[in-house]
Design a protein around this motif. Structure first.
Motif, PDB file in Angstrom:
ATOM      1  N   ALA A  90      -4.632   4.640  -5.167  1.00 38.64           N
ATOM      2  CA  ALA A  90      -4.117   3.327  -4.759  1.00 38.64           C
ATOM      3  C   ALA A  90      -2.712   3.073  -5.280  1.00 38.64           C
ATOM      4  CB  ALA A  90      -5.063   2.227  -5.244  1.00 38.64           C
ATOM      5  N   PHE A  91      -2.323   3.752  -6.383  1.00 38.96           N
ATOM      6  CA  PHE A  91      -0.999   3.544  -6.966  1.00 38.96           C
ATOM      7  C   PHE A  91      -0.129   4.785  -6.864  1.00 38.96           C
ATOM      8  CE2 PHE A  91      -3.596   0.345  -9.083  1.00 38.96           C
ATOM      9  CZ  PHE A  91      -2.784  -0.759  -9.004  1.00 38.96           C
ATOM     10  N   LYS A  92      -0.516   5.753  -6.038  1.00 38.06           N
ATOM     11  CA  LYS A  92       0.175   7.032  -5.968  1.00 38.06           C
ATOM     12  C   LYS A  92       1.497   6.901  -5.224  1.00 38.06           C
ATOM     13  CE  LYS A  92      -0.741  11.874  -4.808  1.00 38.06           C
ATOM     14  NZ  LYS A  92      -1.694  12.800  -4.173  1.00 38.06           N
ATOM     15  N   SER A  93       2.493   7.660  -5.660  1.00 37.03           N
ATOM     16  CA  SER A  93       3.797   7.660  -4.996  1.00 37.03           C
ATOM     17  C   SER A  93       3.682   8.275  -3.614  1.00 37.03           C
ATOM     18  CB  SER A  93       4.813   8.443  -5.833  1.00 37.03           C
ATOM     19  OG  SER A  93       6.012   8.618  -5.122  1.00 37.03           O
ATOM     20  N   ALA A  94       4.609   7.896  -2.728  1.00 35.39           N
ATOM     21  CA  ALA A  94       4.618   8.422  -1.360  1.00 35.39           C
ATOM     22  C   ALA A  94       5.145   9.840  -1.290  1.00 35.39           C
ATOM     23  CB  ALA A  94       5.473   7.528  -0.456  1.00 35.39           C
ATOM     24  N   ARG A 138       0.839  -1.202   0.000  1.00 30.29           N
ATOM     25  CA  ARG A 138       0.000   0.000   0.000  1.00 30.29           C
ATOM     26  C   ARG A 138       0.877   1.256   0.000  1.00 30.29           C
ATOM     27  NH1 ARG A 138      -3.913   0.316   4.943  1.00 30.29           N
ATOM     28  NH2 ARG A 138      -5.154  -1.104   3.656  1.00 30.29           N
ATOM     29  N   PRO A 139       0.625   2.218  -0.912  1.00 31.39           N
ATOM     30  CA  PRO A 139       1.423   3.450  -0.935  1.00 31.39           C
ATOM     31  C   PRO A 139       1.317   4.212   0.377  1.00 31.39           C
ATOM     32  CG  PRO A 139       0.134   3.234  -2.950  1.00 31.39           C
ATOM     33  CD  PRO A 139      -0.351   2.162  -2.016  1.00 31.39           C
ATOM     34  N   LEU A 140       2.420   4.802   0.803  1.00 38.45           N
ATOM     35  CA  LEU A 140       2.433   5.526   2.083  1.00 38.45           C
ATOM     36  C   LEU A 140       1.456   6.696   2.090  1.00 38.45           C
ATOM     37  CD1 LEU A 140       6.137   5.662   3.304  1.00 38.45           C
ATOM     38  CD2 LEU A 140       4.168   4.821   4.552  1.00 38.45           C
ATOM     39  N   GLU A 141       1.273   7.340   0.946  1.00 38.48           N
ATOM     40  CA  GLU A 141       0.339   8.466   0.875  1.00 38.48           C
ATOM     41  C   GLU A 141      -1.066   8.009   1.259  1.00 38.48           C
ATOM     42  OE1 GLU A 141      -0.851  12.409   0.222  1.00 38.48           O
ATOM     43  OE2 GLU A 141       1.160  11.535   0.292  1.00 38.48           O
TER      44      GLU A 141
END
Length: 526
Positions: free
Chosen positions: A305-309, A241-244
């Motif tokens: 759901a796929f966004k960078s942190a 899971r991305p940190l964001e």
């Protein structure tokens, strides 16, 4: 009147409670490694600064353990394939009837590209997210293994098993290590140790099972099964899971808790409604999305759901080449290059060396399993030990000593003549190599810091990939020209000793640098 007085007193008490809560939740100074991104990216509002900065630290708990599970499964499958290269090597020799060097090139490309393309995977992780990169790599890996079961010549295997599988595994491996490093700080050592211990368990299980697959299902049938197994990388990617997104979910839980506390304190309904306005993480997005289409709303959720942190204010360069100004990091790259010679030669040529000494093919696969289980158990135990507060300062020194001990064991391997002797030495080798590999990403953080973990790990993968390419090729040449695998292991031992000396030099430089910085800091305080 009495009712109104009681209500007014309740409201005043509630107001004071809220003020006390705000006062007690002021921004606190946290260790630098606790932050994954620059905390100045938080909003200008005082309350939002407090809330967002507290969430921008490494969780060290909760979903982080599912990230560890995903990393464990990646290392379990990938390590099983990697350490089964000796079994695959014998099968390729039998099927295509080519020289030892030409056959070793298939497995060399397979291992090398996974490492050489580490910077590509690191750059993609910085641009997108670990989850997205793993999903792409899973599809490429499964396709490569599937096609490899039906190619008519070994030259095609260079492309299908070597290039395609190598590329796919590169996009899976690097994010699986980086994601665990991002989610943990105080427990980073044990988290990485558990995650990477999957290699040992995969090494224990895969070689004899793959050998049995080839015996019962044939060449093509075995590759069909292996393609299905490697498709489980999709499951692993889903766990990253991305940190964001994780920060937003933690913020949502915290605000829900505030509402619960407010209700339990019997606050005025107006105050409860005011807090409830900020309860949902997506309230603002929901208001804006009222006029959006269903497709756009679903698409925005997929992007999250796929966004960078990394937030827009904290975007990093795709690759941090400034790391090479750090002499300790350069020494670490050299050490990784030289040590990987031994790891690659041992996993690739151990079954062949044992067969040369009179051990059967199945027993040779068991030797790899023994090495793997000792590797796995030692990763967990040693990681817990090196995470102790009193031991952490000496972690780099212990890491260095392990290298020299591994060289001694590597020299002993060609002298073994029976399965029992091989089993004992392989157990020792597995314990030492497990200690070394499990602490690799932790040592990187000790040298360059967590903020540069992704780029540093990618560069180290390049050094490791070049070593893989050199090690397996040179090992095959020793067999072709000298007629024995013994000298390949002696060559590997020399590489380990040279790597240990290189790292010792880097450790001395790093120690002197930190001592100068501490001395300068004390002078400034005085």
């Amino acid at each position: 009147m009495v009712q109104q007085d009681e209500n007014s007193r309740s409201a005043s008490v509630a107001g004071s409670d809220i003020n006390d809560f705000a006062a007690n939740n002021s921004v606190k100074t946290l260790p630098e490694d606790d932050y994954i991104t620059n905390h100045h990216a938080c909003s200008s509002s005082a309350d939002q600064i407090t809330e967002e900065c507290e969430e921008r630290k490494a969780p060290d708990r909760g979903w982080g353990w599912f990230v560890v599970l995903g990393g464990f499964l990646v290392h379990f499958i990938m390590g099983g394939f990697e350490r089964s290269s000796g079994v695959m090597y014998l099968q390729l020799l039998s099927r295509y009837n080519r020289s030892a060097t030409a056959t070793a090139w298939v497995l060399s490309i397979f291992s090398t590209l996974r490492l050489l393309l580490g910077p590509l995977a690191s750059a993609m992780c910085n641009r997108f997210s670990c989850r997205f990169v793993v999903m792409i790599g899973a599809g490429i890996s499964a396709l490569g293994v599937l096609i490899s079961g039906f190619v008519p010549a070994i030259s095609y295997m260079y492309l299908t098993y070597g290039v395609l599988c190598g590329l796919g595994r590169a996009l899976v491996y690097t994010p699986s290590v980086v994601a665990v490093g991002y989610y943990f700080n105080k427990r980073r050592g044990i988290a990485v140790g558990i995650s990477t211990s999957g290699v040992g368990f995969g090494c224990f299980l895969f070689p004899p099972v793959i050998e049995l697959f080839f015996n019962y299902y044939g060449y093509s049938g075995t590759f069909l099964i292996l393609a299905a197994i490697i498709s489980n990388f999709f499951v692993c990617g889903a766990l990253f899971r991305p940190l964001e997104l994780q920060w937003k979910l933690m913020e949502y839980d915290r605000r829900k808790k505030k509402v619960t506390i407010a209700r339990e304190s019997l606050l005025d309904s107006k105050i409860v409604r005011k807090i409830e306005k900020n309860t949902s993480v997506e309230d603002n997005e929901h208001i804006e999305s009222q006029n959006m289409s269903v497709f756009k709303r679903k698409l925005s959720k997929i992007k999250l759901a796929f966004k960078s942190a990394h937030t827009p204010q904290t975007k990093k360069p795709l690759l941090e080449f400034a790391l090479f100004k750090n002499f300790a990091f350069c020494a670490l790259c050299m050490q990784i290059f030289l040590f990987t010679l031994s790891i690659n030669i041992t996993s690739l040529f151990l079954p062949a060396l044992a067969k040369e000494k009179g051990v059967s093919n199945l027993q040779g696969a068991y030797l790899v399993s023994i090495l793997g289980i000792c590797d796995a158990l030692c990763r967990i135990v040693v990681s817990s030990f090196l995470d102790l507060k009193r031991v952490k300062p000496y972690r780099l020194f212990i890491y260095n000593v392990v290298m020299f001990l591994t060289a001694i064991v590597s020299i002993l391997l060609p002298s073994m003549t029976s399965f029992t002797q091989f089993a004992i030495v392989c157990g020792l080798y597995g314990m030492l190599s497990g200690t070394y590999i499990s602490q690799k990403s932790v040592v990187i953080v000790d040298v360059v810091g967590v903020a540069s973990l992704s780029s540093a790990f990618g560069f180290l993968m390049v050094a490791q990939g070049l070593s893989n390419l050199t090690g397996s090729t040179v090992g095959g040449m020793f067999k072709d020209f000298l007629g024995t695998y013994d000298w390949a292991f002696y060559f590997a031992a020399i590489g380990i000793v040279s790597g240990g000396l290189a790292m010792a030099t880097g450790n001395i430089w790093l120690y002197r640098k930190k001592r100068r910085e501490n001395h300068a800091e004390r002078n400034n305080l005085n």
